[in-house]
Design an enzyme around this catalytic site. Structure first.
Site, PDB file in Angstrom:
ATOM      1  N   CYS A  60       0.806  -1.229   0.000  1.00 31.13           N
ATOM      2  CA  CYS A  60       0.000   0.000   0.000  1.00 31.13           C
ATOM      3  C   CYS A  60       0.837   1.276   0.000  1.00 31.13           C
ATOM      4  CB  CYS A  60      -0.931  -0.002   1.214  1.00 31.13           C
ATOM      5  SG  CYS A  60      -2.069  -1.415   1.241  1.00 31.13           S
ATOM      6  N   ASN A  84     -10.450   0.448   1.915  1.00 33.45           N
ATOM      7  CA  ASN A  84      -8.989   0.476   1.750  1.00 33.45           C
ATOM      8  C   ASN A  84      -8.680   0.320   0.259  1.00 33.45           C
ATOM      9  OD1 ASN A  84      -6.259   0.031   1.618  1.00 33.45           O
ATOM     10  ND2 ASN A  84      -6.192  -1.504   3.234  1.00 33.45           N
ATOM     11  N   HIS A 130      -2.670   6.703   5.510  1.00 33.59           N
ATOM     12  CA  HIS A 130      -3.178   5.586   4.717  1.00 33.59           C
ATOM     13  C   HIS A 130      -4.384   4.946   5.387  1.00 33.59           C
ATOM     14  CE1 HIS A 130      -3.617   1.874   2.610  1.00 33.59           C
ATOM     15  NE2 HIS A 130      -3.078   1.148   3.566  1.00 33.59           N
ATOM     16  N   HIS A 188     -14.412   5.118   5.146  1.00 28.04           N
ATOM     17  CA  HIS A 188     -15.853   4.872   5.221  1.00 28.04           C
ATOM     18  C   HIS A 188     -16.487   4.851   3.835  1.00 28.04           C
ATOM     19  CE1 HIS A 188     -20.129   6.056   5.738  1.00 28.04           C
ATOM     20  NE2 HIS A 188     -20.064   5.318   6.832  1.00 28.04           N
ATOM     21  N   HIS A 201      12.584   1.288   5.326  1.00 32.21           N
ATOM     22  CA  HIS A 201      12.411  -0.134   4.995  1.00 32.21           C
ATOM     23  C   HIS A 201      12.921  -0.987   6.158  1.00 32.21           C
ATOM     24  CE1 HIS A 201      11.864  -3.694   2.682  1.00 32.21           C
ATOM     25  NE2 HIS A 201      11.757  -3.072   1.524  1.00 32.21           N
ATOM     26  N   HIS A 230      -2.380  19.638   7.394  1.00 26.09           N
ATOM     27  CA  HIS A 230      -3.246  18.537   6.983  1.00 26.09           C
ATOM     28  C   HIS A 230      -2.468  17.223   7.017  1.00 26.09           C
ATOM     29  CE1 HIS A 230      -5.947  21.690   5.639  1.00 26.09           C
ATOM     30  NE2 HIS A 230      -4.985  22.179   4.873  1.00 26.09           N
TER      31      HIS A 230
END
Length: 496
Positions: A224, A424, A391, A420, A303, A387
């Protein structure tokens, strides 16, 4: 006995002490330079006109020295500006909006689960509990192949889903920006699971008849967070290819990811992942600055793949019955927290004001050198960003980051509402969140946006953007027909 009323005076005083400290440290150079400049000005005024003229006449100018000095100054300025990294601008982006025919209400999802897993009611109940606490709404969408009973995750269906999402997002981007296909110099497509031959980038090149010398890349298996990896790759390429445009397409194809077994660790992804995709136009052309929405400031990649637990916490594998799915480890949130900690340690010095960096350094010295058992100071990232786009991997992910970064409900509103409304959507979720903030009319010139994403491997990547101009709520986009309904209250548990 009535409880005494809370004493607010001390907390108010501490608030103003903190504000004063922040203002003092963040403007320390100004406070130091002003007295020096005032002192110099007073001394000059005390000399008087005659003394100043006499001092000027006493100076001896050598033409050769003046020319050499001028040449050195011009040479140094030229080297500085030529070695300065090119500014990377985000001109605009477009998010894919699935058709209503792909909508999957809770009742439909559970009905399909009961039919497909009728021999295993415990797996059905488990999915129902996950869905009840997921934070997803009734409007999320799955591709047509998943609507069949049983699902039909064929290669043809996966390609059709990829074409529908990618071409729709791409068409919208070209329409919004006025960009012509021949003006695209760099193309990057990221999709973690579905990696066909020819590649997805080749599919785009074929459909839009892009140039033969285009620099194209397809990224897969990166989870993702691959969207921000693509942004960094585009930035690096734009640094060495001046006067260029780069298009980044982020998506996840759900059709081949439908797990039809009974392993709980693999059933979770069925409940959370939904259709989505985004196309982003980046450029290093200076004349695009005026109409560009954002300027890219930083991209930080972390990573944790060297650690075995981190490496294996999100894997595509077969269950004992030979059915393929995405397995999510129980340690996922702990590992994500560690990856986030490493990422913000690197990001902090780039973005935090001096006051926060000083406090963090002092507590680090106390903890590491003086061995005092003080609670580590968590920098206030709300001073660095207006802001946050976290994810939308699930309610637990958003809750964890809200707690770790001490964010308010408003700061994570975009993430919760995107989860919502769209579920995802993997690497594209950050763009649905940014689109939500824009649709609410909250992006103003100078605002800073922090995008944070997690991915298999295990990775935590973040990007920092600065708003180039006041952005009016768009007249199109994924939120156009529902933004007036948001934000909505999302209960802890939705009883099905």
């Amino acid at each position: 006995m009535p409880q005494p009323s809370p004493e607010f005076s001390s907390s108010v005083k501490l608030k103003y002490v903190k504000l004063g400290y922040q203002y003092l440290v963040n403007h320390i150079l100004t406070f130091l330079l002003i007295p020096i400049m005032v002192g110099v000005l007073i001394e000059v005024l005390r000399l008087g006109p005659d003394e100043i003229l006499k001092l000027w006449n006493s100076l001896h100018f050598d033409l050769v020295k003046i020319l050499c000095s001028s040449f050195l100054i011009i040479f140094a300025a030229t080297v500085f500006f030529m070695s300065k990294p090119l500014s990377i601008y985000l001109v605009d982006y477009a998010c894919y909006k699935p058709p209503v025919t792909c909508r999957v209400p809770f009742a439909t999802f559970m009905e399909h689960a009961k039919i497909i897993l009728r021999s295993n009611p415990k797996s059905v109940d488990f999915q129902m509990r996950i869905l009840e606490r997921s934070g997803l709404g009734e409007e999320t969408c799955l591709p047509p192949a998943i609507h069949y009973i049983p699902p039909r995750p064929t290669m043809t269906a996966a390609r059709e889903e990829a074409q529908e999402i990618i071409f729709s997002a791409m068409d919208s981007l070209l329409n919004k920006t006025g960009l012509e296909a021949k003006d695209i110099d760099i193309l990057i497509v990221n999709c973690s699971i579905f990696s066909p031959t020819p590649s997805l980038s080749a599919m785009v090149i074929n459909n839009y008849k892009l140039r033969t010398n285009i620099k194209s890349f397809s990224l897969s298996g990166m989870g993702c967070s691959a969207g921000l990896i693509s942004i960094k790759l585009a930035r690096d390429l734009l640094q060495v290819h001046p006067n260029s445009n780069a298009v980044v397409i982020s998506t996840e194809i759900i059709t081949p990811n439908c797990y039809q077994g009974k392993e709980r660790a693999m059933l979770v992804s069925n409940c959370l992942f939904r259709m989505g995709g985004a196309a982003i136009l980046l450029t290093n052309r200076r004349w695009e600055r005026r109409r560009a929405k954002y300027r890219l400031l930083h991209v930080v990649r972390t990573h944790k793949g060297a650690d075995d637990k981190s490496y294996g916490c999100v894997t595509e594998e077969e269950d004992p019955e030979g059915k393929v799915g995405i397995s999510l480890s129980k340690d996922l949130m702990v590992i994500a927290g560690e990856a986030l900690k490493s990422n913000i340690t690197t990001t902090g010095p780039f973005v935090l004001p001096a006051s926060e960096q000083l406090l963090f350094l002092l507590t680090l010295i106390d903890f590491k050198i003086l061995n005092l058992n003080w609670k580590p100071y968590i920098p206030d990232f709300k001073q660095a960003f207006e802001h946050f786009c976290i994810h939308a991997g699930g309610r637990a992910v958003i809750d964890e980051l809200q707690e770790k970064l001490q964010l308010s409900a408003e700061h994570v509103e975009a993430s919760r509402m995107a989860l919502h409304r769209f579920g995802n959507t993997s690497s594209s979720s950050l763009w649905y969140e940014l689109s939500y903030i824009e649709a609410k009319g909250r992006t103003k010139k100078g605002d800073r946006i922090w995008q944070i994403a997690f991915g298999s491997g295990f990775k935590c990547n973040s990007a920092v953007w600065k708003c180039n101009r006041n952005i009016e709520p768009p007249r199109d986009g994924p939120w156009i027909d529902c933004i007036h309904n948001y934000p909505v209250r999302i209960p802890e548990v939705v009883k099905l």
